[in-house]
Design an enzyme around this catalytic site. Structure first.
Site, PDB file in Angstrom:
ATOM      1  N   CYS A  31       0.840  -1.197   0.000  1.00  9.62           N
ATOM      2  CA  CYS A  31       0.000   0.000   0.000  1.00  9.62           C
ATOM      3  C   CYS A  31       0.878   1.251   0.000  1.00  9.62           C
ATOM      4  CB  CYS A  31      -0.933  -0.018   1.201  1.00  9.62           C
ATOM      5  SG  CYS A  31      -2.050   1.391   1.221  1.00  9.62           S
ATOM      6  N   CYS A  65      -0.531   4.186   1.845  1.00 13.39           N
ATOM      7  CA  CYS A  65      -0.461   4.163   3.320  1.00 13.39           C
ATOM      8  C   CYS A  65       0.950   4.446   3.805  1.00 13.39           C
ATOM      9  CB  CYS A  65      -0.838   2.804   3.888  1.00 13.39           C
ATOM     10  SG  CYS A  65      -1.929   1.835   2.908  1.00 13.39           S
ATOM     11  N   ASP A  66       1.932   3.895   3.112  1.00 11.01           N
ATOM     12  CA  ASP A  66       3.284   3.874   3.675  1.00 11.01           C
ATOM     13  C   ASP A  66       4.289   4.762   2.947  1.00 11.01           C
ATOM     14  OD1 ASP A  66       2.341   1.940   5.421  1.00 11.01           O
ATOM     15  OD2 ASP A  66       2.852   0.297   4.077  1.00 11.01           O
TER      16      ASP A  66
END
Ligand code: NAP
Length: 350
Positions: free
Chosen positions: A168, A171-172
């Site tokens: 992801c 997200c990261d």
């Protein structure tokens, strides 16, 4: 006591189903998933994939730039601690999910933070067992367990999860370890294009490692990625191993040519992002509900959320490998609630 409806899953489909069934006075029980290390690693924690994203710019109804006061008013204080401080953007994935969860709770849905590990659909009422050891009986079930990102299945991927391996980017990607460093994205679909393009905001170079000589992605997404100066595509190439150390995490990726097995190359990289599709979360169904060839639940009647088992309804990504959007999941969650309500009424269960 036998529940009228149990909703399994806590993404937009699950919460929409919970809001509708609560308002229909069916007193739904939502089994939202357990908070376990296993679920964290698999990407199947409560609140689903949206809890792993940042801004959600395409969910209608949140045009404002700053929701801080609204969120303070709307969400129970005890849950606000789980939400990242608001940074003056539109709604974020976790915020949207907390808002939906709160709305379902406000209308009386009962929420259990647990996983369904077993279900018996062979007799009625249906019987469910949870990871926490609870046994539940229900006349109807709405499956809204979503899907999770795939990995290649390499031991080295597992080793460096949370130390440079992710599925992801959104997200990261902004984490310090990925800044101004080369990164690797694996895959050739829209997800790979989106993730690679997004990562160029932070990375010095993004390698897209793809096993063929053309992308599966839509033309517009592929063109955007190919036009990006920071993106370097490794065509006809597969990943052999993610390289790294316990201290540093990921330091590189060894890739191999699909044209000539003997040709390998080590790409320096501080991050490795798998973007090779998703797997629907249907294991707990134990083959009792018909799935399609990709493992997604089949709707047995067009534009209805009926499954192959009468009284079991499916909503959201677990039954959708095509749209996979928060708004479509919420829409089908609503459909499943109405389908369940009508089915229960027809059976005289009210
Ligand atoms: P996808 O379209 O199924 O693409 C998966 C990619 O991963 C393919 O290029 C595939 O290679 C590769 N792959 C799969 N297994 C692999 C393996 N074991 N080793 C190496 N490569 C492997 O999945 P997706 O990109 O997640 O997209 C899924 C759906 O969501 C699509 O309908 C897509 O349009 C949609 N989506 C849309 C957007 C957007 O519009 N913003 C963004 C993301 C996703 P091959 O091509 O060789 O099979």
């Amino acid at each position: 006591m036998t529940e009228k409806v149990v909703i399994i899953g806590s993404g937009p489909a699950g919460w929409a189903a919970a809001i509708y069934t609560s308002r229909a006075d069916l007193k739904p029980l939502v089994i939202e998933g357990a908070v376990t290390e296993d679920n964290r690693l698999k990407g199947t924690l409560p609140l689903g994939q949206l809890a792993l994203t940042t801004e959600v710019e395409n969910y209608p109804g949140f045009p404002v730039a700053n929701l801080e006061g609204y969120l303070d008013n709307a969400i129970d204080k005890s849950r606000r601690q789980y939400m990242a401080p608001h940074e003056g953007h539109g709604v974020s994935g976790p915020e949207l999910m907390e808002l939906m969860r709160q709305q379902a709770s406000n209308f009386g849905a009962t929420i259990q933070t647990d996983d369904v590990v077993e279900i018996d659909l062979s007799s009625r009422p249906f019987r469910l067992k949870t990871l926490g050891g609870k046994e539940v009986e229900s006349h109807s079930v709405i499956v809204a367990t979503g899907a999770r990102a795939n990995y290649l299945g390499l031991e080295s991927e597992e080793r460096f999860k949370n130390a440079g391996v992710s599925a992801c980017a959104v997200c990261d990607g902004a984490l310090p370890r990925f800044r101004n460093k080369p990164l690797v994205v694996v895959g050739g679909g829209d997800s790979a294009m989106e993730e690679a393009t997004f990562l160029t905001k932070f990375a010095s170079t993004v390698y897209i490692v793809h096993r063929r000589d053309e992308f599966r992605a839509s033309k517009i997404m592929a063109e955007r990625a190919l036009a990006n100066e920071k993106i370097d595509v490794k065509w006809n190439t597969v990943v052999d191993e993610v390289l790294g150390t316990d201290d540093a995490g990921v330091t590189g990726v060894r890739v191999r040519s699909t044209k000539d097995d003997s040709q390998t190359e080590e790409l320096d990289a501080s991050g490795y992002f798998a973007a090779i599709g998703h797997t629907p979360n249907t294991d707990f169904l134990g083959g009792q509900v018909e799935l399609n060839d990709k493992g997604y639940i089949v709707w047995t009647t067009p534009a209805r959320t009926y499954t192959s088992v009468e009284g079991v309804f499916a909503a959201g990504d677990v039954a959708d490998d095509y749209y996979r959007q928060a708004i479509t999941a919420a829409g089908t969650g609503c459909m499943a609630a109405l389908d369940a309500e009508r089915w229960l009424a027809a059976k005289g269960i009210e």
